[in-house]
Write an enzyme that holds these catalytic residues in place. Sequence first.
Site, short mmCIF file in Angstrom:
data_model
loop_
_atom_site.label_atom_id
_atom_site.label_comp_id
_atom_site.label_asym_id
_atom_site.label_seq_id
_atom_site.Cartn_x
_atom_site.Cartn_y
_atom_site.Cartn_z
N GLU A 410 0.86 -1.21 0.07
CA GLU A 410 -0.18 0.04 -0.10
C GLU A 410 0.82 1.29 -0.11
O GLU A 410 0.62 2.21 0.96
CB GLU A 410 -1.02 -0.21 1.19
N GLU A 490 -4.94 -10.07 -0.44
CA GLU A 490 -6.06 -9.80 0.71
C GLU A 490 -7.38 -10.14 0.19
O GLU A 490 -7.90 -9.57 -0.68
CB GLU A 490 -5.94 -8.37 1.27
C1 IPT Z 1 -5.73 -3.25 3.07
C2 IPT Z 1 -4.23 -3.18 3.81
O1 IPT Z 1 -3.27 -3.65 3.07
C3 IPT Z 1 -4.25 -3.87 5.38
O2 IPT Z 1 -2.96 -3.71 6.09
C4 IPT Z 1 -5.49 -3.87 6.42
O3 IPT Z 1 -5.49 -2.46 6.38
C5 IPT Z 1 -6.83 -4.12 5.30
O4 IPT Z 1 -6.78 -3.58 4.12
C6 IPT Z 1 -7.99 -3.78 5.95
O5 IPT Z 1 -8.00 -4.35 7.41
S1 IPT Z 1 -6.02 -1.66 2.55
C7 IPT Z 1 -7.18 -1.86 1.19
C8 IPT Z 1 -8.34 -1.95 1.84
C9 IPT Z 1 -7.21 -0.50 0.47
#
Ligand code: IPT
Length: 972
Positions: A410, A490
Site C-alpha cells: 500500500e 488480501e
Molecule cells: C488493506 C491493507 O493492506 C491492510 O493492511 C488492512 O488495512 C486491510 O486493508 C483492512 O483491514 S488496504 C485496502 C483496503 C485498501
Amino acid sequence: MYYEDLVPGTGRREPRAWLRSSAPVISLNGSWRFKLSAGPSEAPVDVMSPTAADNDWDELVVPGHWVLQGYDRPRYTNTAFPFPIDPPRTPAANPTGDHRRWFDLPADWPAGRAVLRFEGVDSCFKVWLNGAELGTSKGSRLPSEFEAGPHLRPGRNLLTVRVHQWSSGSYLEDQDMWWLPGIFRDVTLRSHPADGIDDVFVHAGFDHVTGAGELRVDCVTTDPAYGARVLVPELGLDLAPGESVAIPAVEPWSAEVPRLYEATVVAPGETVELRIGFRTIKLEDGLLTVNGRPILFRGVNRHEHDEYRGRAVSTETMRQDLVLMKQHNINAVRTAHYPPHPAFLDLCDELGLWVIDECDLETHGFIYTDWQGNPADDPAWAPMMLDRMQRMVERDKNHPSIVVWSLGNESHRGRNFGDLAAWTRDRDPDRPLFYERDRSYEFSDFYSLMYTPLEELERIGSRTEEVPAETAEDPELEARRRALPFVLCEYAHAMGNGPGGLADYQRVFEKYPRLQGGFVWEWIDHGLLLPGATDHVYGGDFGEKIHGSNFCVDGLLFPDRTPSPGLTEYKKVIEPVRVTGPDPLRIENRQDFATLDHLEFTWIEEVEGEEVAAGTLTVPTIQPGASAEVPLPGGLVGGGGERWLTVRAILAKDEPWAAAGHEVAWGQFELPRSASVVPDASQRTVAAGHDRIRLGPGVFDLRSGLLVELGGLSVEGPRLDLWRAPTDNDNGQGGNNDVVSEWRAAGLDRLEHRVDAVEVGERELVVRSRVAPDGLGLGVRTTYRWTAAGETLRLSVDVEPDGGWDGPGGTIKPVCGSWPRLGVRMALPALIDRVRWFGGGPGEAYADSRQASRVGRYSATVDELQTPYVVPQENGARIDVRWAELADAEGNGVRVDGAPVFQLTARRWTAEDLERARHRGDLVARDRVYLNLDLAQNGLGSASCGPRALPQYVLAPGPQSFAVTFGPLSAG
Ligand code: IPT
C-alpha cells in the site's frame, strides 16, 4: 537530527543472513533500566555515561514495548499518520525512551571483534557502549548490527539505547496496526572471530524431471585468508563455498513435505548450522511453479500480535500460530506487512508453509495528501527504501519456505520500487517479486488485487479483465501484466462475525489455473489487554482524536488465539482432501505434492444423530491432483429416521503440528430414510379465565395474542423479529457499502407491533398483526396461527410485506433490499440455560459461512452458545436445527421442532443489548433467556472491507411462511 534525516543508519555493519553460529553469544534480553521523556529535547543528556546515575529509573522488560508496560499508551490508526504529514519531520511530542542495560562479560569471552545485534527496534535508535557511540538505525522490523569489540571491557559494561517513537522512518511504516515503540525483539552480543564466517547464501534447487538436487553455498569468511567447508553429512557432501554440485537423488522441500537436510559451514573459528530445502521456483507459462507444479495458496496475512506483548512475540507464540495454521489446512503466509521475527521463518521451513516475505514498507497515509510527497516516488527516499529491502533479503535469503519477496504494501506507485526490484533480482534471481499497489505491475511478477468481488475474479481467471489505466498507453507493459499469474493478496476481511463467501472464492480459485489462491485478511485480532484490564482495547478507547476504531480486530483468531468460527469455516473450505458421495464415495487429493497415505479414512453412520455403525475405509494411494472411488462401507445398518454417513480423513500418525487422529477433512451425506410420523389428533381451545385462553400446553393473553405460558413455564410469547445486532460486515467500511443504513432507513431497528385481531377458533388461535416503524408507510402483515396436538403446540407464521417497500419511483429501487433475519423471538426463564439439539453444529453458521457445520447431536449451555467477538454483534446462530430442547437443571423445559428445520439462537441479552455494547464487559445478563427461532438470516459478506454477501445469500423481503412446534422435553 538523525531521527529526521534520510539516512537509514550510521555505524551499522553490512546486512547479512540470520545465522545459527557456534560463536559465543550473550543474550541481552531481560530487565533494563528505563526512562521515558516527552520528546528528544526533554531527554537527559548524559544517558550514555557510565557515571550517570540511573537508580531512579524504572525497570522495563526487553524485548517489549514501553506503551504496554505502563508508559504512555498504545495508539491505533489504520491509514492515518498520528502526526502532521511533513516528511521527513517528526512532531515535537516524540516520546523518547532511554534504555540502559548493565551486563557482565564472562571471564572466558574471546578478545577481539564482537557484534551487537538488535532484531527489531521501533522506530529509530541510537546506541552507545560504555559511553562510546556505536551508531544509529531505522527500520523497525529489521535487524541492525554494530561493531562492539573495540569498546567492550572485561567485566561490567553499560549498553545504552535511546529509542524515538517517531522518525523519518515512520513515514515508511504506516501499516494498519498499533503504533508500538520500543526494543521489541531480541538483543544479543556475539563474538566475531577473525577466522569466522560473515555470511552464507544457500542456493538449493530441485529438478523435478530427474529428481536431482543442485547445491551451491556461497560463503563470505571474515578474513578471505581463511577458507571454509560446506558439509551435508546426510548427502555425503563436503564442498568448497561457491562450488556447485548436482546430487543424483534428493527429496525436495515443499510446504506439504518440508524435507530439510542438516548442513554446516565450517571455518577455523566458527561453525554455522544450516537447514537446506531443495526446491526450484519458476514462473512458467504464466504460472508460479514450485518443483515443476503450479501451487495454490490457501493463505493468511499474519501480523505479529500478542494480546499482552504486542509485537514482542515469543517463540512459543510463533510456533502456536504455525501449528494452528497447519491444523486448519492453511499452507501459506504473507508476512503482512513486514519481515517477522527470524525464528518464525525457521519454523515455516520446519513445519511447511509457503511464505511471501514482505518488506517493512508502507506509506499508506499519503492518501491524505493525494499521494503528494509519497516517499515511494521521491528519489531522495530511495536509500531509505532500498536499505529495508536489502536488510530483509539478506537476513532471510536462506529459508526454503520463502518463495516470493514482497516489496511492501500500500505505497502507491513510485520509481523507487524500480530500485528495489532491480537490486533484488540481481541479488536473488531465484525468487519472484510481488507488489500489489502499482497497477502497472512493472516491478511485480504477479498480478494482484485486494478484496476483489467474485465477478471480477472470474474475469481475471479467464484473462478477460479490463486494462488498467496504468498500462493502457503501454501495450508491452500491458501484455506483460496480462501474462502474469494472479494472487489475491488480501480477501475475506475477517472482522467480527464473518467472513462470508469463503467457499465461493475457493470455488473460483480452483476453477482457473491463473488464480493461484489468496490470503485471508487476517490471521489474528489485534485486541490488546492492558495491565489489569479484562476487556480488549482497540482504537478510540483512550479518547484519541484520530484512530482506526476496531478495524484491527479483524482476524481468524481472537486476541487470545482461540480460533473463531471464521477459521473453522476456512479450514473446511480449503481442505486438502475432498470427500464427495455417497454413492459412489469419491476421495480427491487436492494437494500438489503429497499422496494421502498419511491419512486414515473412518466412517460413521448415524440415525437421528445417534451412532449406529462405524468403521474404516480402505483407500488406495491417491496421487496429488488425482481421485479415487471407494465403495460404500459394508456395515451400514439403516433404520427408521434421518440417516447420515460421515467420512473423516484423520492423521494416521503424529505430525509435528498435530497428533494422530487429528481431523484434516470430512464429508457428510444423507442416506435414504424412512417416512416421518403422522401427528396426533388436534386439540380444542379452552377459555382460561377472563382474558386468557388455553390451547394444548399453551396459555395465551387474548389482548396481545401472545403466548404467556408454555408447558407450565412462564414465557413471553414469540413475536416476529427482523432485526439483528449489526455485524462489522453489516456496518460496511466507514459508512461505505453498509447494509445497515438501508435497514435503518426502512426502520427495521425500531419496528412496532400492532395486534389487529385475535381470533379464537374451535381448534386454532389466529393472531393478526402489522409490524411497522413509526414515520414510514412500510410494514409487514404477520399472521400467527396456533394449533395444538397432544402435548405439542404448533405455530405457523405468515409474513407479507405491506406498502412502501419500493423506494421512490415504485418498483425501480427498493428502499431496502434485505432483512437482517426472519423469525420469531421469545423469552424464557433464565434458569432454562441448557440446550441440546439435532441439526447443524457444533459452532455458529450463517448462509454464506456454513461449510463447517455438520448434522449431528450437540449440547451446550446458553453461555457456551455465544461467540466472544471483541466488539459484541450478532453471533451464535445454529443452522439446520431439526429440534432443540432447552432445559433447566431440574429437567423443566421446552422442545422446539422445525418444519423441517430452523435456526436457533439463545442468549441472556437482547439483540438491542448486543448492539449497544462496545466491549464484552458491557453485556450484562438479564433474568431471561432470549430465543430466536429463524427461518433465515441475511448472509454475512465481508463488506467491512470488501463485497457484501452474494445475491444468493441475501434474505430478500417478501412473503414467507414458516412453522415451529413446541412440546415437552423428550424422556431422558
Ligand atoms: C488493506 C491493507 O493492506 C491492510 O493492511 C488492512 O488495512 C486491510 O486493508 C483492512 O483491514 S488496504 C485496502 C483496503 C485498501
